[in-house]
Design a protein around this motif. Structure first.
Motif, short mmCIF file in Angstrom:
data_model
loop_
_atom_site.label_atom_id
_atom_site.label_comp_id
_atom_site.label_asym_id
_atom_site.label_seq_id
_atom_site.Cartn_x
_atom_site.Cartn_y
_atom_site.Cartn_z
N TRP A 19 0.81 -1.22 0.00
CA TRP A 19 0.00 0.00 0.00
C TRP A 19 0.85 1.27 0.00
N PHE A 20 1.91 1.29 0.78
CA PHE A 20 2.71 2.51 0.87
C PHE A 20 4.12 2.16 1.32
N ASP A 21 5.03 3.10 1.17
CA ASP A 21 6.42 2.91 1.59
C ASP A 21 6.78 4.09 2.48
N GLY A 22 7.88 3.96 3.17
CA GLY A 22 8.29 5.03 4.06
C GLY A 22 8.99 4.46 5.28
N TYR A 23 8.67 5.03 6.44
CA TYR A 23 9.31 4.59 7.68
C TYR A 23 8.57 3.38 8.26
N LEU A 24 8.61 2.29 7.52
CA LEU A 24 7.85 1.11 7.93
C LEU A 24 8.45 0.43 9.16
N TRP A 25 9.74 0.62 9.43
CA TRP A 25 10.34 0.01 10.62
C TRP A 25 9.71 0.57 11.89
N ILE A 26 9.24 1.82 11.82
CA ILE A 26 8.55 2.40 12.98
C ILE A 26 7.22 1.70 13.21
N VAL A 27 6.53 1.36 12.12
CA VAL A 27 5.27 0.62 12.24
C VAL A 27 5.52 -0.74 12.87
N SER A 28 6.63 -1.38 12.49
CA SER A 28 6.98 -2.67 13.07
C SER A 28 7.16 -2.57 14.57
N LEU A 29 7.81 -1.51 15.02
CA LEU A 29 8.00 -1.31 16.46
C LEU A 29 6.66 -1.09 17.17
N ALA A 30 5.74 -0.40 16.49
CA ALA A 30 4.39 -0.21 17.06
C ALA A 30 3.67 -1.55 17.19
N PHE A 31 3.80 -2.40 16.16
CA PHE A 31 3.22 -3.74 16.23
C PHE A 31 3.83 -4.54 17.40
N LEU A 32 5.13 -4.37 17.61
CA LEU A 32 5.79 -5.08 18.71
C LEU A 32 5.21 -4.66 20.06
N LEU A 33 4.97 -3.37 20.23
CA LEU A 33 4.37 -2.90 21.48
C LEU A 33 2.97 -3.48 21.68
N PHE A 34 2.22 -3.61 20.58
CA PHE A 34 0.88 -4.22 20.67
C PHE A 34 0.98 -5.68 21.12
N LEU A 35 1.91 -6.43 20.52
CA LEU A 35 2.08 -7.84 20.89
C LEU A 35 2.54 -7.98 22.33
N LEU A 36 3.39 -7.06 22.78
CA LEU A 36 3.82 -7.07 24.18
C LEU A 36 2.62 -6.89 25.11
N GLY A 37 1.74 -5.97 24.75
CA GLY A 37 0.55 -5.73 25.58
C GLY A 37 -0.34 -6.94 25.69
N VAL A 38 -0.57 -7.62 24.56
CA VAL A 38 -1.42 -8.81 24.55
C VAL A 38 -0.81 -9.91 25.42
N ASN A 39 0.48 -10.16 25.25
CA ASN A 39 1.14 -11.23 25.99
C ASN A 39 1.31 -10.91 27.47
N ALA A 40 1.40 -9.63 27.81
CA ALA A 40 1.57 -9.25 29.21
C ALA A 40 0.26 -9.33 30.00
N PHE A 41 -0.87 -9.33 29.30
CA PHE A 41 -2.15 -9.32 29.99
C PHE A 41 -2.44 -10.65 30.66
N SER A 42 -2.53 -11.72 29.88
CA SER A 42 -2.76 -13.06 30.45
C SER A 42 -2.63 -14.09 29.34
N VAL A 43 -2.42 -15.35 29.74
CA VAL A 43 -2.33 -16.42 28.74
C VAL A 43 -3.68 -16.61 28.05
N GLY A 44 -4.77 -16.33 28.78
CA GLY A 44 -6.10 -16.45 28.19
C GLY A 44 -6.31 -15.44 27.07
N ALA A 45 -5.81 -14.21 27.26
CA ALA A 45 -5.93 -13.17 26.23
C ALA A 45 -5.15 -13.57 24.99
N TYR A 46 -3.94 -14.10 25.20
CA TYR A 46 -3.15 -14.59 24.07
C TYR A 46 -3.89 -15.69 23.32
#
Length: 493
Positions: free
Chosen positions: A115-142
């Motif tokens: 869809w687009f190009d640019g600073y996509l590595w920053i988007v990857s880091l944002a995705f990482l923070l999202f995954l950290l949040g899901v995994n930190a909540f509980s095994v049930g949420a994961y």
């Protein structure tokens, strides 16, 4: 210090197994395989790896049902093969999962470039923070997130198979029957000769990686004696196919192509979520006594049973996605894919070794096959473990053929063979420092950690009993050589 929670239901564990096999390797790796080896290489190599993985899955399911421990196949290698080997394997597989997270986040950049190009590595880091949040909540949420994303993936692939069939039969923008014409174009059906054929093995291993995660989730699965056999059988019916978005474009639907790419993106994130969960559990299990293969602070869990420090340590490796500013996304992803694929293969070899030793101990101590809680692998007795060990070992050696013939490609060679000397060094250091001896199979206590039907098989009791067993054979004892080592290790921890 808290403990892991058995919060994963049967439906969640089944979908976790599916999520581990339908992800980045399937959606993006198959295109790479076609380009490097051609259609015939893809079919043959994926069929070989698929059969090897299924046999491996049966062997693991047999042990995981009998001894449901989090991070289990590393624990089985430690228990039945050698504590030094278990140490090396544990760090190798943790590295596998940590790099897998980075690989999936890099793949997300490749998908977003549609869809687009640019600073996509920053988007990857944002995705990482999202995954950290899901995994930190509980095994049930994961587990719940994986369940619904995996459901979407299965529905999408079924839609792709149906659409792809019609496109192949002539219902496409060019109104022609494609059939097998791509098998007869110049260079096909085997692209690049033997070198191209061999390359596909590591990509196929990357794609099939994650099935062994059923052993890792065993320690957090409700009623594992009942549910683990179901998962093993369920994974057998997994789906494989070829490149995706282009099919819907050829069908004349740009909206469907965009929708397909969106699904691929969610699948990539699901794969990253899955790898982050698995790596966290492996690292947590490594820190537990009696083996203490990692610093002890990694044992700590919050009140929801999430090993937070192990989670952060696993996620930290994903900072490598920032390298895409300096190295091409496709190039970096290719290197990471090789690293993960070989690590998967080492895990399969190790499962074969552990199964061979486990079965040998079972018979040597007078137990019957009928006493096992999982009987689905009974037809592999006598040949299953040796077949896995020998076949995968040969594949590891030959798949890097193109990295040194006709010219020596240093980055490719390193990414394909780095883990072999690393495993050897880790094994040798731990064995020399701790003076580890291979366990005598006649004396291994097969009752330690067995899951009873009344649910009496929590992991804390398994660890406590395992400590007694290992002390009797000299593992974990504070000998004169070991005292100074443990002081240094505990200081670090």
């Amino acid at each position: 210090m808290g403990e892991l929670k058995r919060g994963l239901s049967a439906r969640q564990v089944q979908m976790i197994a599916v999520a581990g096999t339908i992800g980045t390797g399937l959606f993006l790796g198959t295109g790479r395989s076609l380009a490097q080896g051609g259609p015939a290489s893809l079919v043959i190599c994926y069929a070989i790896i698929g059969f090897v993985v299924y046999i491996t899955l049966l062997l693991l399911g047999e042990m995981a049902t009998q001894y449901p421990i989090s991070g289990s196949f590393n624990a089985y290698a430690t228990r039945f093969v050698d504590d030094s080997y278990g140490f090396a394997l544990s760090w190798n597989y943790w590295f596998n999962d940590a790099v897998s997270v980075a690989s999936d986040l890099t793949a997300a950049q490749i998908v977003l470039a549609y869809w687009f190009d640019g600073y996509l590595w920053i988007v990857s880091l944002a995705f990482l923070l999202f995954l950290l949040g899901v995994n930190a909540f509980s095994v049930g949420a994961y587990g719940e997130l994986e369940y619904w994303i995996a459901s979407v993936k299965v529905i999408t692939i079924v839609a792709f198979i149906i659409t792809g069939t019609f496109v192949n039969l002539g219902f496409n923008t060019s109104h022609r029957v494609i059939g097998f014409e791509n098998w007869s174009i110049p260079g096909a059906p085997f692209v690049g000769g033997f070198a191209g054929f061999a390359k596909v093995f590591v990509t196929a291993s990357f794609a099939y990686g994650g099935t062994e995660s059923l052993g890792i989730t065993a320690g957090e699965t409700k009623d594992p004696t009942k549910n683990m056999p179901r998962v093993v059988k369920f994974v057998f019916f997994r789906i494989t196919t070829s490149p995706f978005t282009i099919v819907f474009t050829m069908a004349g639907s740009k909206f469907a192509a965009t929708l397909m790419n969106t699904t691929i993106l969610t699948s990539v994130l699901s794969a990253g979520n899955h790898a982050l969960f698995a790596g966290t559990r492996v690292l947590h299990n490594m820190s537990l006594r009696p083996h203490s293969h990692a610093p002890s602070f990694l044992q700590w869990t919050n009140k929801r049973g999430v090993p937070v420090f192990a989670l952060l340590a696993t996620a930290a490796v994903s900072g490598v996605v920032g390298l895409t500013k300096y190295v091409g996304r496709g190039e970096l992803w290719g290197w990471l894919l090789n690293l993960v694929g070989v690590s998967n293969q080492i895990a399969w070899v190790s499962i074969g070794l552990a199964s061979y030793r486990f079965r040998k101990a079972w018979i040597m101590q007078g137990r019957k096959r009928s006493d096992m809680k999982f009987r689905g692998a009974e037809w592999t007795w006598g040949w299953g473990p040796p077949f896995v060990v020998i076949t995968v070992s040969l594949i590891i050696l030959i798949q890097g053929y193109s990295s040194f013939i006709p010219t020596f490609n240093i980055p490719s060679f390193i990414s394909l063979y780095l883990q072999l000397p690393s495993m050897l060094i880790l094994f040798a250091v731990w064995k020399i420092v701790h003076r580890i001896e291979m366990p005598n199979l006649e004396n291994v206590d097969l009752s330690v950690g067995e899951w009873s039907d009344d649910g009496d098989g929590d992991e804390s009791s398994v660890v406590a009993e395992a400590a007694d067993e290992n002390e009797s054979r000299g593992v974990g004892v504070n000998t004169k050589v070991q005292r100074w080592w443990w002081k240094v290790w505990e200081f670090v921890a």
